[in-house]
Design a protein around this motif. Structure first.
Motif, PDB file in Angstrom:
ATOM      1  N   ALA A  11       1.065  -1.147   0.175  1.00  0.00           N
ATOM      2  CA  ALA A  11      -0.544  -0.131   0.014  1.00  0.00           C
ATOM      3  C   ALA A  11       1.095   1.549   0.093  1.00  0.00           C
ATOM      4  O   ALA A  11       2.294   1.194   0.692  1.00  0.00           O
ATOM      5  CB  ALA A  11      -1.191  -0.312   1.624  1.00  0.00           C
ATOM      6  N   LEU A  12       0.333   2.549  -0.688  1.00  0.00           N
ATOM      7  CA  LEU A  12       1.245   4.002  -0.833  1.00  0.00           C
ATOM      8  C   LEU A  12       0.979   3.287   1.295  1.00  0.00           C
ATOM      9  O   LEU A  12       0.456   3.524   1.645  1.00  0.00           O
ATOM     10  CB  LEU A  12       0.244   5.173  -1.207  1.00  0.00           C
ATOM     11  CG  LEU A  12       0.147   4.145  -3.001  1.00  0.00           C
ATOM     12  CD1 LEU A  12      -0.504   5.060  -4.295  1.00  0.00           C
ATOM     13  CD2 LEU A  12       1.756   4.393  -3.628  1.00  0.00           C
ATOM     14  N   SER A  34      -1.164   9.962  -3.507  1.00  0.00           N
ATOM     15  CA  SER A  34      -1.162   9.793  -5.657  1.00  0.00           C
ATOM     16  C   SER A  34       0.079  10.892  -5.816  1.00  0.00           C
ATOM     17  O   SER A  34       0.580  10.586  -6.574  1.00  0.00           O
ATOM     18  CB  SER A  34      -2.327  11.031  -5.918  1.00  0.00           C
ATOM     19  OG  SER A  34      -2.424  12.496  -5.945  1.00  0.00           O
ATOM     20  N   THR A  35       0.944  11.969  -5.341  1.00  0.00           N
ATOM     21  CA  THR A  35       1.563  12.931  -5.457  1.00  0.00           C
ATOM     22  C   THR A  35       3.265  11.625  -5.840  1.00  0.00           C
ATOM     23  O   THR A  35       3.780  10.609  -6.111  1.00  0.00           O
ATOM     24  CB  THR A  35       2.131  13.118  -4.518  1.00  0.00           C
ATOM     25  OG1 THR A  35       0.901  14.160  -4.295  1.00  0.00           O
ATOM     26  CG2 THR A  35       2.896  14.049  -4.801  1.00  0.00           C
ATOM     27  N   VAL A  36       2.466  10.523  -4.769  1.00  0.00           N
ATOM     28  CA  VAL A  36       3.910   9.228  -4.516  1.00  0.00           C
ATOM     29  C   VAL A  36       3.825   8.793  -5.583  1.00  0.00           C
ATOM     30  O   VAL A  36       5.131   7.852  -6.545  1.00  0.00           O
ATOM     31  CB  VAL A  36       3.727   8.333  -3.206  1.00  0.00           C
ATOM     32  CG1 VAL A  36       5.004   7.129  -3.275  1.00  0.00           C
ATOM     33  CG2 VAL A  36       3.847   9.444  -2.206  1.00  0.00           C
ATOM     34  N   LEU A  37       3.167   8.277  -5.852  1.00  0.00           N
ATOM     35  CA  LEU A  37       2.408   7.469  -7.213  1.00  0.00           C
ATOM     36  C   LEU A  37       2.640   8.392  -8.605  1.00  0.00           C
ATOM     37  O   LEU A  37       4.383   7.697  -9.755  1.00  0.00           O
ATOM     38  CB  LEU A  37       1.534   6.680  -7.563  1.00  0.00           C
ATOM     39  CG  LEU A  37       0.757   6.207  -8.573  1.00  0.00           C
ATOM     40  CD1 LEU A  37       1.212   4.845  -8.319  1.00  0.00           C
ATOM     41  CD2 LEU A  37      -0.708   5.670  -8.337  1.00  0.00           C
ATOM     42  N   HIS A  38       2.657   9.427  -8.610  1.00  0.00           N
ATOM     43  CA  HIS A  38       3.036  10.190  -9.523  1.00  0.00           C
ATOM     44  C   HIS A  38       4.436  10.622  -9.939  1.00  0.00           C
ATOM     45  O   HIS A  38       4.442  10.397 -11.060  1.00  0.00           O
ATOM     46  CB  HIS A  38       2.392  11.506 -10.012  1.00  0.00           C
ATOM     47  CG  HIS A  38       0.558  11.326 -10.185  1.00  0.00           C
ATOM     48  ND1 HIS A  38      -0.321  12.208 -10.333  1.00  0.00           N
ATOM     49  CD2 HIS A  38       0.007  10.060 -10.033  1.00  0.00           C
ATOM     50  CE1 HIS A  38      -1.651  11.927 -10.246  1.00  0.00           C
ATOM     51  NE2 HIS A  38      -0.975  10.247 -10.519  1.00  0.00           N
ATOM     52  N   ASP A  39       5.158  10.584  -8.753  1.00  0.00           N
ATOM     53  CA  ASP A  39       6.612  10.608  -8.990  1.00  0.00           C
ATOM     54  C   ASP A  39       7.507   9.698  -8.949  1.00  0.00           C
ATOM     55  O   ASP A  39       8.292  10.400 -10.558  1.00  0.00           O
ATOM     56  CB  ASP A  39       6.793  11.570  -7.627  1.00  0.00           C
ATOM     57  CG  ASP A  39       6.590  12.984  -6.964  1.00  0.00           C
ATOM     58  OD1 ASP A  39       5.753  13.501  -8.233  1.00  0.00           O
ATOM     59  OD2 ASP A  39       6.441  12.922  -5.913  1.00  0.00           O
ATOM     60  N   ALA A  45     -12.522  11.286 -15.229  1.00  0.00           N
ATOM     61  CA  ALA A  45     -11.736  11.965 -14.258  1.00  0.00           C
ATOM     62  C   ALA A  45     -10.892  12.541 -14.910  1.00  0.00           C
ATOM     63  O   ALA A  45     -11.440  14.071 -16.214  1.00  0.00           O
ATOM     64  CB  ALA A  45      -9.853  10.665 -15.060  1.00  0.00           C
ATOM     65  N   GLN A  46     -10.978  13.658 -14.146  1.00  0.00           N
ATOM     66  CA  GLN A  46     -10.147  15.290 -13.797  1.00  0.00           C
ATOM     67  C   GLN A  46      -8.482  15.440 -13.722  1.00  0.00           C
ATOM     68  O   GLN A  46      -7.909  14.372 -13.080  1.00  0.00           O
ATOM     69  CB  GLN A  46     -10.941  15.812 -12.629  1.00  0.00           C
ATOM     70  CG  GLN A  46     -12.169  15.370 -13.142  1.00  0.00           C
ATOM     71  CD  GLN A  46     -13.156  16.060 -13.594  1.00  0.00           C
ATOM     72  OE1 GLN A  46     -12.768  17.385 -13.985  1.00  0.00           O
ATOM     73  NE2 GLN A  46     -13.725  15.695 -14.437  1.00  0.00           N
ATOM     74  N   PRO A  47      -8.367  16.458 -14.030  1.00  0.00           N
ATOM     75  CA  PRO A  47      -6.410  16.898 -14.295  1.00  0.00           C
ATOM     76  C   PRO A  47      -6.601  17.285 -12.934  1.00  0.00           C
ATOM     77  O   PRO A  47      -7.197  17.767 -12.065  1.00  0.00           O
ATOM     78  CB  PRO A  47      -6.995  18.093 -15.495  1.00  0.00           C
ATOM     79  CG  PRO A  47      -8.055  19.130 -15.133  1.00  0.00           C
ATOM     80  CD  PRO A  47      -9.040  17.867 -15.343  1.00  0.00           C
ATOM     81  N   GLY A  48      -5.132  16.927 -12.250  1.00  0.00           N
ATOM     82  CA  GLY A  48      -4.613  16.830 -11.067  1.00  0.00           C
ATOM     83  C   GLY A  48      -5.438  16.570 -10.021  1.00  0.00           C
ATOM     84  O   GLY A  48      -5.689  15.674 -10.545  1.00  0.00           O
ATOM     85  N   ARG A  49      -5.753  17.930  -9.149  1.00  0.00           N
ATOM     86  CA  ARG A  49      -6.172  17.530  -7.669  1.00  0.00           C
ATOM     87  C   ARG A  49      -7.702  17.698  -8.438  1.00  0.00           C
ATOM     88  O   ARG A  49      -8.631  18.000  -6.906  1.00  0.00           O
ATOM     89  CB  ARG A  49      -5.596  17.756  -6.648  1.00  0.00           C
ATOM     90  CG  ARG A  49      -5.546  19.602  -7.052  1.00  0.00           C
ATOM     91  CD  ARG A  49      -4.900  20.088  -5.480  1.00  0.00           C
ATOM     92  NE  ARG A  49      -5.005  21.589  -5.659  1.00  0.00           N
ATOM     93  CZ  ARG A  49      -5.292  23.182  -5.199  1.00  0.00           C
ATOM     94  NH1 ARG A  49      -3.940  22.258  -4.113  1.00  0.00           N
ATOM     95  NH2 ARG A  49      -4.775  24.086  -4.645  1.00  0.00           N
TER      96      ARG A  49
END
Length: 446
Positions: free
Chosen positions: A81-82, A117-122, A318-322
């Motif tokens: 898990a993240l 999501s920041t961890v994942l996208h990074d 789905a939406q962009p960014g946050r």
């Protein structure tokens, strides 16, 4: 989500009658309890940052996800898990999905998911991968990345129906919001409310006007694909009968099998065979079905709202960014208070059933636009107890004032994709409806 299922059902128990199967479905798909928790499942289309039109390399994706990769992509992965508890999965076309834990209050969910999501996208960015801001792949043709028996069977079935199946499976992404089903006496009202809100929120957050290299004529090409790819499996339900659990159980039993799990990996189901027919022994299938078979069959239905103990609301692009947090906030806020919920349901009354119009026209359908204004106002009035971060309140206010009041949705700000359709594209791209005739009269769009 609020009530744990303490009964340990025997997954190998044989189902011998329709009544037995329907009773099981109704008991596990709607859990009673105070509506408190919320969760999200966020999907993103993934591409190579330097060459967005190139096919996605599953090895590259597997390396990027590392210990968070699901076993469907990497059988040897620990599938961790993240840091905030969210799990990572991968969809057939390589879309990456983050599934949050159920949390309260809503503000805690938002902060947790943004951090995860920041961890994942990074991680993706560090390996040359990026996520799309759109809910449909604007450049690439549909291409399945995961070669699993379930997805092979899905592809074979959808191909028999039409050209939209592969696009829906491999080239679209959604924001899915998960909310408690609620107290027993309120479940019917909450079920009706989330369906009444459906066309309004689809229109307000439509974000996929371009698919496979050209404009399709739909503001939500994603939803157009899903409504068309297998209608008995994806269509919204008819108006509530007052007992959504019983109605859902009947639908599950009367839906054709998508796949039947077999040891040899050949999971294709015989055409036209429903789960009820399997129970009756009307088809040449291995043995009578079990509880485990029924649970798997339920997982192959994809309506706009799917009951899974909680309500899994699947209809938003789905939406962009946050900005995924905006539709989640509207739903969480409106459903957090019975009076607000009922007022929102009343505001959506003129727009009931306008699913196709919402996907095609977005807020250019003035019936939907008028309902959306009231829904957004009600959501903003109910956000404070949910402890939503101030930036979210601000962005939702901007979305109301600069978007909804003007009849604009995210799709209206998407520039046309350059060049011809991607090679190999088979999805519908013309102006004809894949899901039925447009249901918005001319005067409603005036």
């Amino acid at each position: 989500m609020t009530t744990s299922d303490t009964a340990h059902h025997d997954k190998n128990r044989v189902l011998r009658t329709r009544d037995d199967a329907e009773g099981y479905v109704a008991s596990v798909c709607f859990k009673h309890g105070p509506p408190r928790l919320a969760g999200v499942e966020l999907e993103w289309l993934v591409h190579q940052a330097a060459t967005p039109a190139a096919p996605l390399d599953p090895t590259m994706l597997r390396t990027a996800l590392g210990p968070y990769a699901p076993t469907s992509l990497d059988p040897g992965s620990p599938a961790r898990a993240l840091p905030g508890g969210s799990l990572v999965t991968v969809e057939p076309g390589g879309q990456v999905e983050l599934a949050s834990p159920p949390l309260a209050p809503f503000g805690t969910l938002v902060r947790t998911v943004i951090a995860d999501s920041t961890v994942l996208h990074d991680r993706l960015a560090a390996h040359g991968l990026a996520v799309s801001p759109s809910a449909a792949d604007a450049v690439r043709p549909a291409r399945r990345v995961l070669d699993l028996p379930r997805y092979r069977a899905m592809e074979h079935r959808f191909d028999r129906i039409g050209a939209w199946g592969r696009s829906g499976m491999c080239s679209t992404a959604a924001v899915q919001v998960c909310l408690d089903a609620g107290e027993k006496a309120e479940i019917g009202r909450r079920w009706d409310a989330v369906h009444a809100l459906g066309p309004v929120l689809i229109a307000a957050f439509a974000n996929s006007p371009v698919l496979h290299g050209r404009r399709t004529g739909w503001k939500s090409s994603r939803l157009a694909a899903w409504l068309a790819l297998d209608p008995q499996r994806t269509a919204p339900p008819p108006p509530s009968s007052g007992d959504p659990a019983a109605a859902w159980a009947r639908r599950v039993l009367d839906t054709e099998l998508l796949c039947v799990r077999r040891a040899d990996g050949r999971w294709d189901a015989p055409p036209g065979v429903t789960f009820a027919a399997w129970i009756r022994g009307d088809a040449a299938l291995p043995g009578p079905p079990t509880v485990a078979d029924l649970e798997y069959h339920i997982s192959t239905l994809f309506p706009p709202v799917r009951p899974r103990g909680h309500l899994e609301i699947r209809y938003v692009d789905a939406q962009p960014g946050r900005r995924w947090a905006l539709p989640a906030a509207v739903l969480a806020a409106v459903l957090s208070d019975a009076e607000v919920r009922d007022r929102a349901r009343d505001a959506c009354e003129p727009a009931l059933g306008r699913w196709i119009s919402a996907a095609r026209y977005g807020l250019a359908d003035r019936v939907l636009q008028r309902s959306a204004v009231t829904v957004f106002e009600l959501a903003l009035s109910a956000l404070a107890p949910l402890e939503a971060p101030s930036w979210l309140v601000g962005e939702l206010t901007v979305a109301l004032e600069r978007g909804v009041r003007r009849g604009l949705c995210p799709a209206d700000r998407v520039r046309p994709a350059p060049g011809p359709p991607a090679a190999g594209s088979t999805a519908h791209t013309g102006g004809t409806s894949p899901a039925g005739p447009a249901d918005v009269p001319e005067e409603a769009r005036a």
